[in-house]
Each structure stands twice: as C-alpha cells, then as structure tokens.
Design a protein around this motif. Structure first.
Motif, PDB file in Angstrom:
ATOM      1  N   VAL A 308       0.829  -1.208   0.000  1.00  6.34           N
ATOM      2  CA  VAL A 308       0.000   0.000   0.000  1.00  6.34           C
ATOM      3  C   VAL A 308       0.860   1.253   0.000  1.00  6.34           C
ATOM      4  O   VAL A 308       0.644   2.191  -0.788  1.00  6.34           O
ATOM      5  CB  VAL A 308      -0.955  -0.017   1.223  1.00  6.34           C
ATOM      6  CG1 VAL A 308      -1.691   1.310   1.348  1.00  6.34           C
ATOM      7  CG2 VAL A 308      -1.958  -1.160   1.094  1.00  6.34           C
ATOM      8  N   LYS A 311       2.676   1.724  -3.367  1.00  8.03           N
ATOM      9  CA  LYS A 311       1.778   2.166  -4.435  1.00  8.03           C
ATOM     10  C   LYS A 311       1.451   3.653  -4.306  1.00  8.03           C
ATOM     11  O   LYS A 311       1.420   4.384  -5.307  1.00  8.03           O
ATOM     12  CB  LYS A 311       0.492   1.333  -4.409  1.00  8.03           C
ATOM     13  CG  LYS A 311       0.662  -0.073  -4.959  1.00  8.03           C
ATOM     14  CD  LYS A 311      -0.678  -0.794  -5.066  1.00  8.03           C
ATOM     15  CE  LYS A 311      -0.510  -2.149  -5.714  1.00  8.03           C
ATOM     16  NZ  LYS A 311      -1.793  -2.859  -5.932  1.00  8.03           N
ATOM     17  N   ILE A 312       1.203   4.102  -3.090  1.00 10.92           N
ATOM     18  CA  ILE A 312       0.938   5.537  -2.887  1.00 10.92           C
ATOM     19  C   ILE A 312       2.154   6.366  -3.278  1.00 10.92           C
ATOM     20  O   ILE A 312       2.037   7.417  -3.927  1.00 10.92           O
ATOM     21  CB  ILE A 312       0.530   5.784  -1.423  1.00 10.92           C
ATOM     22  CG1 ILE A 312      -0.799   5.090  -1.124  1.00 10.92           C
ATOM     23  CG2 ILE A 312       0.417   7.272  -1.133  1.00 10.92           C
ATOM     24  CD1 ILE A 312      -1.206   5.157   0.332  1.00 10.92           C
ATOM     25  N   LEU A 315       2.466   6.468  -6.982  1.00  4.86           N
ATOM     26  CA  LEU A 315       1.418   7.283  -7.603  1.00  4.86           C
ATOM     27  C   LEU A 315       1.812   8.754  -7.638  1.00  4.86           C
ATOM     28  O   LEU A 315       1.592   9.438  -8.639  1.00  4.86           O
ATOM     29  CB  LEU A 315       0.111   7.091  -6.836  1.00  4.86           C
ATOM     30  CG  LEU A 315      -1.072   7.967  -7.270  1.00  4.86           C
ATOM     31  CD1 LEU A 315      -1.475   7.662  -8.705  1.00  4.86           C
ATOM     32  CD2 LEU A 315      -2.246   7.777  -6.324  1.00  4.86           C
ATOM     33  N   PRO A 378     -11.086   4.097 -10.082  1.00  2.00           N
ATOM     34  CA  PRO A 378     -10.210   3.923  -8.903  1.00  2.00           C
ATOM     35  C   PRO A 378      -9.633   2.514  -8.790  1.00  2.00           C
ATOM     36  O   PRO A 378      -8.467   2.342  -8.442  1.00  2.00           O
ATOM     37  CB  PRO A 378     -11.126   4.256  -7.723  1.00  2.00           C
ATOM     38  CG  PRO A 378     -12.193   5.125  -8.300  1.00  2.00           C
ATOM     39  CD  PRO A 378     -12.403   4.615  -9.682  1.00  2.00           C
ATOM     40  N   HIS A 379     -10.469   1.498  -9.091  1.00  2.00           N
ATOM     41  CA  HIS A 379      -9.979   0.126  -9.024  1.00  2.00           C
ATOM     42  C   HIS A 379      -8.895  -0.126 -10.079  1.00  2.00           C
ATOM     43  O   HIS A 379      -7.873  -0.778  -9.800  1.00  2.00           O
ATOM     44  CB  HIS A 379     -11.144  -0.843  -9.224  1.00  2.00           C
ATOM     45  CG  HIS A 379     -10.732  -2.279  -9.303  1.00  2.00           C
ATOM     46  ND1 HIS A 379     -10.310  -2.988  -8.190  1.00  2.00           N
ATOM     47  CD2 HIS A 379     -10.664  -3.144 -10.371  1.00  2.00           C
ATOM     48  CE1 HIS A 379     -10.003  -4.219  -8.555  1.00  2.00           C
ATOM     49  NE2 HIS A 379     -10.218  -4.342  -9.869  1.00  2.00           N
ATOM     50  N   ILE A 381      -6.904   2.106 -11.452  1.00  2.00           N
ATOM     51  CA  ILE A 381      -5.681   2.839 -11.088  1.00  2.00           C
ATOM     52  C   ILE A 381      -4.938   2.110  -9.978  1.00  2.00           C
ATOM     53  O   ILE A 381      -3.709   1.954 -10.027  1.00  2.00           O
ATOM     54  CB  ILE A 381      -6.047   4.279 -10.653  1.00  2.00           C
ATOM     55  CG1 ILE A 381      -6.531   5.082 -11.863  1.00  2.00           C
ATOM     56  CG2 ILE A 381      -4.851   4.961  -9.999  1.00  2.00           C
ATOM     57  CD1 ILE A 381      -7.011   6.478 -11.506  1.00  2.00           C
ATOM     58  N   TRP A 382      -5.663   1.630  -8.964  1.00  2.00           N
ATOM     59  CA  TRP A 382      -4.997   0.989  -7.829  1.00  2.00           C
ATOM     60  C   TRP A 382      -4.352  -0.341  -8.229  1.00  2.00           C
ATOM     61  O   TRP A 382      -3.244  -0.659  -7.782  1.00  2.00           O
ATOM     62  CB  TRP A 382      -5.999   0.783  -6.710  1.00  2.00           C
ATOM     63  CG  TRP A 382      -5.388   0.214  -5.470  1.00  2.00           C
ATOM     64  CD1 TRP A 382      -5.498  -1.048  -4.989  1.00  2.00           C
ATOM     65  CD2 TRP A 382      -4.544   0.920  -4.556  1.00  2.00           C
ATOM     66  NE1 TRP A 382      -4.783  -1.189  -3.831  1.00  2.00           N
ATOM     67  CE2 TRP A 382      -4.180   0.014  -3.536  1.00  2.00           C
ATOM     68  CE3 TRP A 382      -4.071   2.224  -4.502  1.00  2.00           C
ATOM     69  CZ2 TRP A 382      -3.364   0.369  -2.480  1.00  2.00           C
ATOM     70  CZ3 TRP A 382      -3.253   2.585  -3.438  1.00  2.00           C
ATOM     71  CH2 TRP A 382      -2.908   1.670  -2.445  1.00  2.00           C
ATOM     72  N   THR A 383      -5.055  -1.126  -9.038  1.00  2.00           N
ATOM     73  CA  THR A 383      -4.472  -2.406  -9.455  1.00  2.00           C
ATOM     74  C   THR A 383      -3.330  -2.224 -10.446  1.00  2.00           C
ATOM     75  O   THR A 383      -2.448  -3.072 -10.530  1.00  2.00           O
ATOM     76  CB  THR A 383      -5.553  -3.287 -10.086  1.00  2.00           C
ATOM     77  OG1 THR A 383      -6.223  -2.562 -11.144  1.00  2.00           O
ATOM     78  CG2 THR A 383      -6.573  -3.705  -9.047  1.00  2.00           C
ATOM     79  N   LEU A 385      -1.125   0.260 -10.332  1.00  2.00           N
ATOM     80  CA  LEU A 385       0.056   0.840  -9.686  1.00  2.00           C
ATOM     81  C   LEU A 385       1.038  -0.269  -9.324  1.00  2.00           C
ATOM     82  O   LEU A 385       0.655  -1.265  -8.697  1.00  2.00           O
ATOM     83  CB  LEU A 385      -0.345   1.606  -8.433  1.00  2.00           C
ATOM     84  CG  LEU A 385      -0.963   2.987  -8.648  1.00  2.00           C
ATOM     85  CD1 LEU A 385      -1.483   3.545  -7.339  1.00  2.00           C
ATOM     86  CD2 LEU A 385       0.059   3.941  -9.254  1.00  2.00           C
ATOM     87  N   THR A 387       4.355  -1.997  -7.401  1.00  2.00           N
ATOM     88  CA  THR A 387       5.161  -1.915  -6.186  1.00  2.00           C
ATOM     89  C   THR A 387       6.642  -1.905  -6.573  1.00  2.00           C
ATOM     90  O   THR A 387       6.999  -2.111  -7.736  1.00  2.00           O
ATOM     91  CB  THR A 387       4.850  -3.084  -5.257  1.00  2.00           C
ATOM     92  OG1 THR A 387       5.131  -4.317  -5.942  1.00  2.00           O
ATOM     93  CG2 THR A 387       3.386  -3.069  -4.842  1.00  2.00           C
TER      94      THR A 387
END
Length: 571
Positions: A308, A311-312, A315, A378-379, A381-383, A385, A387
């Motif tokens: 998490v 990823k932030i 971003l 949003p889903h 973009i999050w998936t 991103l 690590t």
C-alpha cells in the motif's frame, strides 16, 4: 627706652586690630590694615613673635645715637617725630576703640536675635517632632512594602495555581531524545503482540465488514432504509449532521455496553472464532507451529502494508505517468470547481455522488467483475500501480530484452563463422558450480535441468545405508531432468565428483514426502525416494521448497514410459 615702649604699644595695637578684624569681618579680610601679617589665620602669639623680632634694628639705632653726640642737631627732629608718632598712635587707638564698640554692639544685637529666634522656633521641639515624623514615615514605608509584597505574592500564587500548568507547557526546554531499549526476540512476546493486534483491530474490521455488507445489500431491508435516510439527508444538506449523530449514537451504545448492558447489533452476523487452547496443553511441536503461524501472519501483514505504501509513493512520484496524469487532471478540475462553484452546491453534489456510488455503483461493480475491470477508474488505477519489487522485475525484464537481441546477433555471427550449428547456438548451456551440467553427472548433452529447477534445490542427502558420518549426510543441490534425478555434492574435495548421485526416474520404486524429525511441526521438509539399489530409501532433507520439488519430481516421473511402482504423494 622711650622707643622700646612705643614699639610695645604698637605691637599691642596691631594685635587688637587683628582680633577686631577677626570679629568684625567674618569673610575675606579687607585691605585696610596694610601692616598686618600676610596670613589672616595666624594666631596672636605668631604676630607678637614677629613684632618682637623687629626691635633689633632700633636697638642698633639706639647704639648709634649713644655713640653720637647727645647735643647734636638731630635730637630736636627726633623728638618731633616721636610726638607725631604718638599722635598717630592715639588716633589709631581711638579708631580701634570705635571698631570694638561697633563689634560689641553687633554681637549684642546678634545674641538678642538668636535668643528671640530660639524662643520663637523652639528647635528642640521641632527636632523631636521631626524624629517622630521620620519614624512614622519609616513605619508607613515598611507597611506599604509588606502590603505590596503580600499582594504580589498572592497574585503570583493565584496566577500560578490557575495558569501555572499552561505556562509550564510553553517553557522552552532542550529536547531530550530517549532511546528505548529493544526487547530481545521472544516467541511468547511475539505471539502475545499478534494477539493484541488482532484484538485491537477487531472493532475496525467489524466496522469495515458492516460497511461492506451494507454496500453489498446483504440485508435488503437494512440497505434500503439506510439508502433512503442518507439520500434524504444529503438532499437537504444534512449529511454531516447525520454522521455526527451516528457517532454520538455509537458512543452512547458503547457507554451502555461498558455499564453492563448486553446490546448486540450488526448487519452481518458475527462468526465465533475457535477458542485457542491454553498454553499448558500445547506440546513442543504445537508451540513451534504456533510461532511459525505468527511469523507467517506478521510477514503477510507487513507485506500488505508495504504494498500500500509503495503504491501511494509511486502514484505521486510519476512512476506510472499515465495513472498519475489522471490524478493530476482530476486535482485541477477539483481546484477550478472549488474556485467557481459555491461550497453549498459542491457539498450537495459530493454527498449525492457518495451515496449513489456506495449503494449502487459499487454494488454493480462488485456483482459484475468484467464491468468493474472496464469502468471502475479507482480500481483500475490501484491495481495498475506497481510496487517496488514489480518495478525491479520489469526493469530486469526490459534490460534482458534489450541485451538479448544484440547478444543473439553477435553469437549467431560468431557461430556461423566457426562452423557451429544454429541449434547449438540457440540452445542454452546449463552449468553447475563444478562445470557444465552433463560433464559433472556424465550425462548426454540433451539432459538439462527442468525450468522449475534451473538453479536447483538446496538440500542434504541422507544415505541411511552408510555408517560413516561423512557419507551419511552430504549437503548439495538437487536437479531434475527429463529422465534423471541428479544430486551434486557441495564438498570442495577433489573426489567430490564420486559423491554426486544420479538416479533414473524409471528406477524409483517409491517416493514420499518425508518428515525427518517427528518433533517438528508440519509435514516435514524432506523427500524419501526408494530404489532397487538401496536397502533403505534415500532422504533429501532440509529442503525449503519441498512441495515444489516433490510436485516436479512426481509430475516428471508420471511422464516416464513405464511405471512399475505405487506412488504415494502424501506421507
């Protein structure tokens, strides 16, 4: 003799004049008496001594007169001079008497004035009154200082009692960095901390599960009731008061629960967790397995948290430009809308959108995964991103793709120039630590390790037919090819090649998952393989990826032409 008497008379007159001058003139002496001594501070005895020393030249004159003829012509002249001198002396005495009378009169007048002044003013009484007033003034000053000190101390005490704690908070003090000592690693402490974390996170997980159930319409009536209330509140601009009322209601329920009330309300029925056995009933293997479970949970938890956070970070650091560009444009649109639109309208729009998304859009996306993969921004973009480990893998793959064509072209040209076939050039050469794979195990060049074990599995070979400690256990690496199971010993001695083990897959009579030490938890970390040439099965133990190796060996063995044995995949 007459002259000596005149001289004494003159001396007496001068002395009286000097005393009169001291009495009459109490300041700087006037230049009236020119024959007086130079210093006005000289005493009477000093003046008399000076005058007594002057008659010596007169005595000389007398001697000269006695030497002269007494009947000379100068006798008459001398007598006349003496008479003139007596007159002047008489006049001087009269003048002195007049001055003396004046001085006495002035003295008497001044004494009278002084007496009258003393009678009128009464100096002693004034001195006594002055002393009394002075003592009163000192007493008043002391009392005033005491009152001031008392009032100041009272005020200071009152202020300190009221605001002392706040004043102490604003006092600047050097920051002291205290380093807490780290606790040593303890299985008991680790297990207890994980249990505490689980108990502390339970209210949060329950709240999250209830929100998920409300959004998923787990209870249709409850979700419908919540949707109507929320949309009505958002339409009238009461969304924030609604959330505050719900928070107050939750705190009120918690207060009643803390007072002993049994209040249980949840959209999702709570699942009872299995009770943990007491520590006294656990065996050594169970305690060890408990520590492993805790370590596994901690590892997975830390891994999720790291994903998490990474990823932030990626971003906002433009690691994935296409995704960050969407966020950038969205922030600009939100900024422009906040500048142009009134806050009341913005709050109304945001409240309606949040309700529709939570109760309707998320339910549709959760029910239709394909629809979610296409339109849930949003889903997506999050998936999408990455690590940090994924970035490293992508960087290594990109670098290998860039280098591989150039190497292939160079090696192809070199092989053609040297007369090497294209098949040999494109084929991969597998090497071990001791040399090429087929030379170490005396196999044909076609025998190569499978893709799953290109680097082999580290393990130790336990040959229970041997009694020597050096031959009983050997460390090394295990490989699997299409037809062989190869073990390379890691011994550095010259005859280590004799300790390498090659087993044909078709010669295997039994293969099992093996547990070397029964006291350890789990199913073990070894593989037992029986062949006709060994009395006791060979054991490859201390293998971290035991299940992966077993599946690969078992799958490859199933592909062999003949199977004359019974295979047991589990212990």
């Amino acid at each position: 003799m007459i002259k000596v008497g005149h001289i004494k008379t003159k001396t007496t007159v001068l002395t009286m004049l000097k005393r009169l001058d001291k009495i009459r003139f109490r300041g700087q002496r006037p230049d009236v008496f020119l024959d007086l001594g130079e210093s006005p501070n000289t005493s009477d005895t000093e003046c008399s001594e000076e005058i007594l020393m002057k008659p010596k030249p007169l005595l000389k004159i007398k001697d000269t007169e006695e030497l002269q003829d007494p009947a000379g012509p100068g006798t008459l002249a001398m007598a006349a001079a003496i008479q003139d001198y007596q007159r002047t002396e008489t006049d001087g005495l009269n003048e002195v008497k007049g001055h003396l009378e004046i001085a006495l009169l002035e003295k008497h007048f001044l004494q009278e004035e002084l007496r009258k002044l003393r009678e009128e003013t009464n100096i002693e009484t004034l001195k006594q009154e002055l002393e009394k007033e002075r003592s009163k003034r000192l007493d008043l000053e002391q009392k005033l200082n005491l009152e001031k000190e008392t009032m100041y101390s009272r005020l200071q005490t009152w202020l300190y009692d009221r605001f002392g704690a706040y004043i102490e908070d604003f006092r600047f003090q050097p920051e002291v960095n205290t380093v807490e000592p780290d606790e040593p690693l303890s299985a008991k402490r680790l297990t207890e901390n994980m249990r505490r974390l689980k108990r502390g996170a339970k209210p949060v997980t329950n709240f999250k599960r209830n929100l998920f159930a409300l959004s998923s319409w787990h209870s249709v009536y409850t979700s419908t009731f919540a949707f109507i209330i929320y949309m009505n509140a958002a339409w009238h601009g009461w969304a924030i008061p609604l959330f505050l009322f719900l928070a107050i209601l939750r705190l009120s329920l918690n207060y009643l629960i803390s007072r002993g009330w049994r209040i249980q309300w949840s959209i999702v029925p709570e699942v009872s967790e299995p009770a943990e056995p007491p520590k006294e009933d656990l065996t050594v293997s169970e305690k060890f397995q408990l520590v492993l479970d805790v370590a596994q949970k901690a590892q997975n938890l830390f891994g999720k948290m790291a994903d998490v956070l990474e990823k932030i970070k990626n971003l906002f650091m433009w690691v994935h430009p296409e995704i960050t560009q969407k966020l950038y444009i969205g922030l600009w649109v939100a900024f422009i809308c906040s500048c142009l639109l009134p806050y009341k309208l913005m709050g109304f729009m945001m409240g309606l959108y949040a309700g529709i998304k939570f109760f309707i859009i998320d339910f549709l996306f959760r029910s239709c995964p394909k629809l979610r993969d296409k339109y849930d921004t949003p889903h997506i973009i999050w998936t999408s991103l990455p690590t940090d480990p994924q970035l490293k893998e992508r960087g290594g793959a990109t670098l290998s793709r860039r280098i591989q064509p150039a190497v292939a072209r160079g090696s192809l040209g070199t092989g053609l120039a040297c007369g090497i076939s294209l098949e040999e050039q494109t084929g991969r050469v597998y090497n071990t630590k001791k040399g090429s794979f087929h030379e170490v195990f005396n196999l044909s060049e076609d025998e190569r390790p499978l893709a799953v074990c290109e680097n082999g599995w580290r393990c130790c070979l336990i040959n229970r037919d041997r009694k020597s400690p050096t031959d009983y256990i050997r460390n090394g690496v295990l490989f699997v090819t299409e037809n062989y199971l190869c073990f390379e010993s890691s011994s550095s001695r010259s005859n280590s090649s004799k300790k390498n083990k090659v087993i044909k897959l078709i010669d295997i009579t039994d293969i099992q998952k093996y547990k070397v030490l029964s006291v350890l938890p789990g199913s073990g970390m070894g593989i037992s393989i029986a062949t006709p040439s060994t009395q006791k099965p060979l054991v490859f133990g201390a293998m971290i990826h035991r299940d992966e190796a077993f599946d690969a060996i078992f799958t490859q063995y199933m592909k062999t032409p003949t199977m004359t044995t019974a295979i047991n995949p589990e212990t």
